[in-house]
Write a protein that holds these residues in place. Structure first.
Motif, PDB file in Angstrom:
ATOM      1  N   ALA A 133       0.358  -1.338  -0.279  1.00 27.42           N
ATOM      2  CA  ALA A 133       0.287  -0.041  -0.216  1.00 27.42           C
ATOM      3  C   ALA A 133       0.983   0.978   0.798  1.00 27.42           C
ATOM      4  CB  ALA A 133      -1.006  -0.001   1.326  1.00 27.42           C
ATOM      5  N   GLN A 134       2.107   1.079  -0.967  1.00 28.02           N
ATOM      6  CA  GLN A 134       3.012   2.276  -1.234  1.00 28.02           C
ATOM      7  C   GLN A 134       2.712   3.090  -2.453  1.00 28.02           C
ATOM      8  OE1 GLN A 134       4.839   3.127   1.713  1.00 28.02           O
ATOM      9  NE2 GLN A 134       3.285   2.455   3.008  1.00 28.02           N
ATOM     10  N   THR A 135       3.311   4.481  -1.906  1.00 29.42           N
ATOM     11  CA  THR A 135       3.367   4.494  -3.874  1.00 29.42           C
ATOM     12  C   THR A 135       4.570   4.683  -4.557  1.00 29.42           C
ATOM     13  OG1 THR A 135       1.276   6.184  -3.627  1.00 29.42           O
ATOM     14  CG2 THR A 135       3.037   6.620  -5.383  1.00 29.42           C
ATOM     15  N   VAL A 136       5.250   3.849  -5.013  1.00 27.94           N
ATOM     16  CA  VAL A 136       6.294   4.047  -5.343  1.00 27.94           C
ATOM     17  C   VAL A 136       7.058   4.301  -6.959  1.00 27.94           C
ATOM     18  CG1 VAL A 136       6.992   1.994  -4.116  1.00 27.94           C
ATOM     19  CG2 VAL A 136       6.551   1.152  -6.204  1.00 27.94           C
ATOM     20  N   THR A 137       8.528   5.017  -7.072  1.00 28.95           N
ATOM     21  CA  THR A 137       8.717   5.572  -8.039  1.00 28.95           C
ATOM     22  C   THR A 137       9.341   3.749  -8.763  1.00 28.95           C
ATOM     23  OG1 THR A 137       9.672   7.972  -7.842  1.00 28.95           O
ATOM     24  CG2 THR A 137      10.651   6.429  -9.558  1.00 28.95           C
ATOM     25  N   VAL A 138       8.844   3.397  -9.545  1.00 31.01           N
ATOM     26  CA  VAL A 138       9.633   2.593 -10.838  1.00 31.01           C
ATOM     27  C   VAL A 138      10.344   3.669 -12.430  1.00 31.01           C
ATOM     28  CG1 VAL A 138       8.042   1.041  -9.841  1.00 31.01           C
ATOM     29  CG2 VAL A 138       7.523   2.212 -12.350  1.00 31.01           C
ATOM     30  N   GLN A 139      10.579   2.398 -12.631  1.00 33.87           N
ATOM     31  CA  GLN A 139      12.055   2.597 -13.859  1.00 33.87           C
ATOM     32  C   GLN A 139      10.863   1.981 -15.202  1.00 33.87           C
ATOM     33  OE1 GLN A 139      13.654   4.678 -13.391  1.00 33.87           O
ATOM     34  NE2 GLN A 139      13.683   5.042 -10.976  1.00 33.87           N
ATOM     35  N   GLN A 140      10.384   1.172 -15.559  1.00 39.25           N
ATOM     36  CA  GLN A 140       9.755   0.338 -16.646  1.00 39.25           C
ATOM     37  C   GLN A 140       8.627  -0.358 -15.786  1.00 39.25           C
ATOM     38  OE1 GLN A 140      12.741  -1.764 -18.659  1.00 39.25           O
ATOM     39  NE2 GLN A 140      13.014  -3.004 -16.821  1.00 39.25           N
ATOM     40  N   ARG A 141       7.974  -0.911 -16.507  1.00 35.34           N
ATOM     41  CA  ARG A 141       6.836  -1.543 -16.253  1.00 35.34           C
ATOM     42  C   ARG A 141       7.264  -3.247 -15.923  1.00 35.34           C
ATOM     43  NH1 ARG A 141       2.008  -0.868 -17.498  1.00 35.34           N
ATOM     44  NH2 ARG A 141       2.147   0.839 -19.215  1.00 35.34           N
ATOM     45  N   TYR A 142       6.563  -3.620 -15.354  1.00 30.92           N
ATOM     46  CA  TYR A 142       6.860  -5.500 -14.713  1.00 30.92           C
ATOM     47  C   TYR A 142       8.292  -4.910 -13.976  1.00 30.92           C
ATOM     48  CZ  TYR A 142       3.539  -5.973 -18.491  1.00 30.92           C
ATOM     49  OH  TYR A 142       2.701  -5.716 -19.459  1.00 30.92           O
ATOM     50  N   ALA A 183       9.929  -4.601 -10.116  1.00 32.31           N
ATOM     51  CA  ALA A 183       9.116  -5.190  -8.944  1.00 32.31           C
ATOM     52  C   ALA A 183       9.328  -3.701  -7.822  1.00 32.31           C
ATOM     53  CB  ALA A 183      10.161  -6.434  -7.671  1.00 32.31           C
ATOM     54  N   CYS A 184       7.760  -3.377  -6.500  1.00 26.03           N
ATOM     55  CA  CYS A 184       8.253  -2.847  -6.030  1.00 26.03           C
ATOM     56  C   CYS A 184       9.550  -2.595  -5.222  1.00 26.03           C
ATOM     57  CB  CYS A 184       7.262  -3.494  -4.297  1.00 26.03           C
ATOM     58  SG  CYS A 184       6.702  -2.223  -3.092  1.00 26.03           S
ATOM     59  N   PRO A 185       9.786  -1.612  -4.505  1.00 24.99           N
ATOM     60  CA  PRO A 185      11.456  -1.547  -4.320  1.00 24.99           C
ATOM     61  C   PRO A 185      11.089  -0.797  -2.346  1.00 24.99           C
ATOM     62  CG  PRO A 185      10.665   0.577  -5.050  1.00 24.99           C
ATOM     63  CD  PRO A 185       9.728  -0.514  -5.756  1.00 24.99           C
ATOM     64  N   GLN A 186      10.016  -1.314  -2.893  1.00 24.41           N
ATOM     65  CA  GLN A 186       9.952  -1.648  -0.635  1.00 24.41           C
ATOM     66  C   GLN A 186       9.401  -3.141  -0.386  1.00 24.41           C
ATOM     67  OE1 GLN A 186       9.588   1.213   1.338  1.00 24.41           O
ATOM     68  NE2 GLN A 186      10.142   2.817  -0.445  1.00 24.41           N
ATOM     69  N   CYS A 187       8.584  -3.939  -1.016  1.00 22.87           N
ATOM     70  CA  CYS A 187       8.625  -4.907  -1.251  1.00 22.87           C
ATOM     71  C   CYS A 187       8.441  -6.005  -1.410  1.00 22.87           C
ATOM     72  CB  CYS A 187       6.813  -5.042  -0.214  1.00 22.87           C
ATOM     73  SG  CYS A 187       5.972  -5.230  -1.634  1.00 22.87           S
ATOM     74  N   GLY A 188       9.329  -5.885  -2.546  1.00 23.32           N
ATOM     75  CA  GLY A 188       9.531  -6.485  -3.658  1.00 23.32           C
ATOM     76  C   GLY A 188       8.617  -7.054  -5.066  1.00 23.32           C
ATOM     77  N   SER A 189       7.245  -7.077  -4.390  1.00 26.01           N
ATOM     78  CA  SER A 189       5.718  -7.580  -4.769  1.00 26.01           C
ATOM     79  C   SER A 189       6.069  -6.815  -6.126  1.00 26.01           C
ATOM     80  CB  SER A 189       4.451  -7.346  -4.435  1.00 26.01           C
ATOM     81  OG  SER A 189       3.187  -7.228  -4.786  1.00 26.01           O
ATOM     82  N   TYR A 190       5.236  -7.963  -6.967  1.00 25.67           N
ATOM     83  CA  TYR A 190       4.908  -7.482  -8.488  1.00 25.67           C
ATOM     84  C   TYR A 190       3.473  -7.330  -8.536  1.00 25.67           C
ATOM     85  CZ  TYR A 190       9.507  -8.711 -10.008  1.00 25.67           C
ATOM     86  OH  TYR A 190      10.974  -9.731 -10.124  1.00 25.67           O
TER      87      TYR A 190
END
Length: 113
Positions: free
Chosen positions: A77-86, A88-95
């Motif tokens: 339940a976090q808003t995270v910055t991603v580099q590209q689609r697919y 993993a979440c940098p906080q918890c590793g979830s996809y």
């Protein structure tokens, strides 16, 4: 090269706004472009210069603001910055991420006469 058609769309917006807001010259265009929008920034700059030639934006400066992609992680339940689609979440590793920004392109600001 879809950047050419994107620039044609930008010019149509500029021409429409010129009629609506009564300006005759565009000096600077600030575009926000998401990092996951699929837009090649250098191609966009080149195409912009070609498309606006002999228009109200001839000679206008194009300023590009790159908007980082963000996603909502369904697991943590976090808003995270991603580099590209697919990614993993940098906080918890979830996809289990839902992209919420970074795919858009919009005119943010104009400098006109």
């Amino acid at each position: 090269m879809h950047e050419m058609s994107l620039c044609e769309g930008v010019l149509q917006i500029l021409e429409g706004e010129a009629k609506r807001q009564h300006f005759t010259k565009v000096k600077t265009v600030w575009l926000e472009i998401g990092t996951m929008s699929g837009v090649d920034i250098e191609a966009m700059r080149f195409c912009f210069d070609v498309i606006v030639r002999h228009s109200l934006a001839d000679g206008a400066r194009l300023e590009i603001i790159e908007v980082p992609a963000q996603a909502w992680c369904l697991d943590c339940a976090q808003t995270v910055t991603v580099q590209q689609r697919y990614d993993a979440c940098p906080q918890c590793g979830s996809y289990q991420l839902q992209v919420t920004s970074g795919e858009e392109m919009r005119i943010k600001e104009l400098e006109v006469e």
